[in-house]
Design an enzyme around this catalytic site. Sequence first.
Site, PDB file in Angstrom:
ATOM      1  N   CYS A  62       0.967  -1.002  -0.051  1.00 42.40           N
ATOM      2  CA  CYS A  62       0.179  -0.052  -0.109  1.00 42.40           C
ATOM      3  C   CYS A  62       0.953   1.108   0.190  1.00 42.40           C
ATOM      4  O   CYS A  62       1.618   1.191   0.946  1.00 42.40           O
ATOM      5  CB  CYS A  62      -0.952   0.016   1.383  1.00 42.40           C
TER       6      CYS A  62
ATOM      7  N   CYS B 147      -0.576   3.452  -6.463  1.00 45.85           N
ATOM      8  CA  CYS B 147      -1.513   3.048  -5.487  1.00 45.85           C
ATOM      9  C   CYS B 147      -1.693   1.594  -6.341  1.00 45.85           C
ATOM     10  O   CYS B 147      -1.950   1.398  -7.058  1.00 45.85           O
ATOM     11  CB  CYS B 147      -3.044   3.701  -5.604  1.00 45.85           C
TER      12      CYS B 147
END
Length: 265
Positions: free
Chosen positions: A72, A183
């Site tokens: 992440c 992302c």
Amino acid sequence: MNAPIGVIDSGVGGLTVAKEIIKRLPNETIYYIGDTARCPYGPRSRQEVRNFTWQMAKALEKMNIKMLVIACNTATAVALESLQRNMPFPVLGVINAGARAAVKKTKRHEVVVLATEGTIKSGAYEEALLSLNTSTHIIPLACPTFVPLVESGEYKGEFATKLIAEGLKPLKNQQFDTVILGCTHYPILQKQIEAVVGEEVNVLSSAEETAKDAQEMLAYNGTLANANTVPAHKFFATGSVPIFRSIAENWLEQGTLDIRRITLK
């Protein structure tokens, strides 16, 4: 060493990294936590993201993992260094890997970073890219609608295509030859993103480089799984298991997965 590799994310995005690890290291077992109940992390405060990331890391520490991959970008930006200092196993993030992939590919040193608000505000990609090449021109763009789109499971079809095109509108008059999907949710939308930016643009995910980093770290530490090991992956979600299952089984193509609900404290 046949202990599992831990992978954590705010939701299903880290599955893009898990997929590359499984491809590169087919004998390794993955224990994955997706914090789907509290996703997205992008709009949250740094302290909240740090706390949530630590909760996932501590949960996996109890499961005796041998390495942690923070799959992440938002969590990598705020929690990587503190976890590296305090955990008893190696901890990898995804930002340096993404920056490396971009610097290798770009010819004109004009790089777009698509990411969450949290990752863009952190300046982590700018720092990583400029440390590799000081002449890189960086165009950061937050795409806050993309993570909820992926998490909903409704990321195919006309609505998704329109939403993605709308999110990328600020790039219309910009000059660039490379896009970093900053992302881990965004590679699930890669084909639609490529259709908007054009086929002459490199659209890159950090997943492949991160999997390579994991392999190199395990080899260096002598902790790679035995060649005859059959992996037993486990997946944990803090939110809806059926939605997580639908996305995970479709993306990973590993058949029926062992997926459980987890409560983090």
